[in-house]
Design a protein around this motif. Structure first.
Motif, PDB file in Angstrom:
ATOM      1  N   ASP A 134       0.676   3.579 -11.921  1.00 42.73           N
ATOM      2  CA  ASP A 134       1.770   2.602 -11.888  1.00 42.73           C
ATOM      3  C   ASP A 134       2.920   3.029 -12.799  1.00 42.73           C
ATOM      4  N   ARG A 198      -1.729   0.947  -2.045  1.00 41.46           N
ATOM      5  CA  ARG A 198      -1.347  -0.003  -3.104  1.00 41.46           C
ATOM      6  C   ARG A 198      -0.070   0.489  -3.797  1.00 41.46           C
ATOM      7  N   VAL A 202       3.771  -1.060  -4.655  1.00 39.62           N
ATOM      8  CA  VAL A 202       4.401  -1.081  -5.986  1.00 39.62           C
ATOM      9  C   VAL A 202       5.793  -0.429  -5.889  1.00 39.62           C
ATOM     10  N   CYS A 206       9.546  -2.043  -6.596  1.00 37.20           N
ATOM     11  CA  CYS A 206      10.447  -1.436  -7.569  1.00 37.20           C
ATOM     12  C   CYS A 206      11.817  -1.154  -6.933  1.00 37.20           C
TER      13      CYS A 206
END
Ligand SMILES: [Fe+2]
Ligand SMILES: [Fe+2]
Length: 279
Positions: A134, A198, A202, A206
């Protein structure tokens, strides 16, 4: 806890050591900005913008510091860890540059920040590798976006201080963009398809957040004058892009410099939602 964003400088041994690490900042043509040459309203805006830039550079320093610890935790290659360490010093020097420009324009504006809540929190529940993924992903996207805008603004600015300061920042950001991509090349064996899906979510979140930055810019320039009545030349000289160039550059950066390298690493963002963001 929120408190006004203020920079402290120790001097002496600390300054000597830091200057040895990043000598270029002291060599910039300081003292050449003449705020009285520009409309007071524009100078006010530039002071605000450069204070905001100092804050986002501070956030970038925190981001690399956190990344450094995470990379060590997941036993990433040592040279990659060394890069992240070096970049903390780069970002700290960007904070110094942006703050000094704000000072030359008459001083930074008072903005409250909470240093404990500056970075998006990483889930404690997640595996260390996921937390690292991440942080690397968000950094790769943010650094690529800031490099693109620093280059655009640097090319537009005719002022010697702003141009050389932005040139230095853009040069560093160009190196920073690489660490995220290098990390995902290394980690490819460790990441499965579910994790890649996943990460695509993310990444999209963003990108959508970055889009709010350019969607808020609505000023239009006509015959060298912005809709707020500022000369585009003055806007560029003080180190920010006119809205049209900023919006065009931001969209191109996402479509050309962020989405394809993610896809090359198997992180494929949803095309329909992406088209909505870039529209
Ligand atoms: Fe930076
Ligand atoms: Fe950076």
């Amino acid at each position: 806890m929120k408190a006004p964003f203020e920079i402290e400088w120790l001097g002496g041994v600390a300054e000597k050591h830091f200057r040895r690490l990043r000598p270029a900042t002291a060599a910039l043509p300081w003292g050449t900005l003449e705020p009285e040459r520009y409309p007071a309203r524009l100078v006010e805006r530039a002071r605000n913008t450069w204070t905001q830039i100092a804050i986002s550079e501070y956030r970038a320093a925190m981001s690399f510091a956190e990344m450094l610890r995470l990379l060590l935790e997941v036993r990433a290659p040592l040279d990659l860890v060394g890069m992240a360490g070096d970049f903390v010093a780069d970002e700290v020097s960007h904070v110094e540059i942006a703050s000094r420009i704000a000072m030359e324009l008459g001083g930074g504006v008072s903005i409250d920040i909470d240093t404990s809540a500056m970075l998006e929190p990483l889930s404690n529940e997640a595996h260390p590798l996921q937390r690292t993924n991440d942080r690397m992903l968000v950094t790769a996207i943010h650094e690529t976006f800031s490099e693109s805008n620093a280059i655009g603004t640097m090319r537009a600015s005719r002022h010697p201080l702003l141009r050389s300061a932005l040139e230095q920042i853009a040069r560093d950001e160009a190196r920073h963009t690489r660490i995220g991509w290098l990390y995902f090349d290394w980690a490819t064996e460790l990441i499965d398809d579910g994790e890649r899906a996943r990460l695509a979510g993310v990444a999209l979140g963003c990108i959508e957040e970055l889009a709010t930055v350019w969607q808020a810019r609505t000023s239009v320039a006509k015959e060298g004058v912005t809709s707020e009545g500022f000369l585009v030349e003055h806007v560029h000289e003080l180190g920010f892009l006119d809205s049209e160039s900023f919006v065009a550059r931001s969209r191109a950066c996402i479509a050309r410099d962020i989405v394809p390298p993610l896809a090359e690493r198997g992180i494929v963002v949803d095309a329909t939602r992406l088209a909505g963001v870039l529209r």
